[in-house]
Scaffold this active site. Sequence first.
Site, short mmCIF file in Angstrom:
data_model
loop_
_atom_site.label_atom_id
_atom_site.label_comp_id
_atom_site.label_asym_id
_atom_site.label_seq_id
_atom_site.Cartn_x
_atom_site.Cartn_y
_atom_site.Cartn_z
NE ARG A 188 -3.47 -0.02 2.63
CZ ARG A 188 -4.46 -0.59 1.93
NH1 ARG A 188 -4.93 0.00 0.86
NH2 ARG A 188 -4.96 -1.75 2.29
CG HIS A 244 -19.44 5.27 -0.89
ND1 HIS A 244 -18.57 4.21 -1.03
CD2 HIS A 244 -20.50 4.81 -0.18
CE1 HIS A 244 -19.08 3.15 -0.42
NE2 HIS A 244 -20.24 3.49 0.10
NE ARG A 303 -3.15 0.00 -3.56
CZ ARG A 303 -2.70 -1.20 -3.25
NH1 ARG A 303 -3.36 -2.27 -3.63
NH2 ARG A 303 -1.59 -1.34 -2.56
#
Length: 165
Positions: free
Chosen positions: A34, A78, A60
Site C-alpha cells: 500500500r 461513494h 483501493r
Amino acid sequence: IVLVASNKCEAEGLALAEAEGVKTVACSSKGLSRDDHDKAMELAVLSAGADYILLAGYMRILGSSFVSRWTGKIINIHPSLLPKYKGLETHRRAIEDGEKFGGATVHIVTAELDAGEILDQVSVVIAKDDNPETLAKKVKIAEHQLYPRALTSFLAQHKLAEDKQ
C-alpha cells in the site's frame, strides 16, 4: 484537470482523458505494498501540479499517511447514502435491507473508510424489481450529475477561503 490516474491500466477514464488531451498515469497496484503504491501515485499527482485529488471509481484504500498529507483535499464519490453502506456491495446490501432509496455521496476522504465530511448527496428510488445491477446503473446516472455539482461548490468555497487569506 491536470491528471487522470488509475491503478487499473484498462480503466475507461484513462482513455477518456487521453481523448481530451489530459495527462494520464496507470500504476498497477498488483505486487506493491500500500505504501509503495501510494508513493507512486503521490509522485504522479505532485509532478502534475495537482492541488486536489478527486476520486471516482478508485477501489483501493489509500493509506493513512497519504491521506494525512492531503487532509481536506481528497474528495470521493461513494455509491450509497452515507453513513449507510460504507465499503463494497452497497446496492446489494441496500436492496436486501429493504431500503426505499439508494444513492450516492460525495465526501472528504479521511483515514476512516467512507467516514469523512459529507459534501453532497443524491437519492434514487429503489424499485421493487431492482437488483444490484439495475440499481447501480441508476445510481451511476445520478453520480454523473452529483459529482460535478459537488466539486464546483467545494472548489468555489476553497477559492473564496484562499482569497480571504
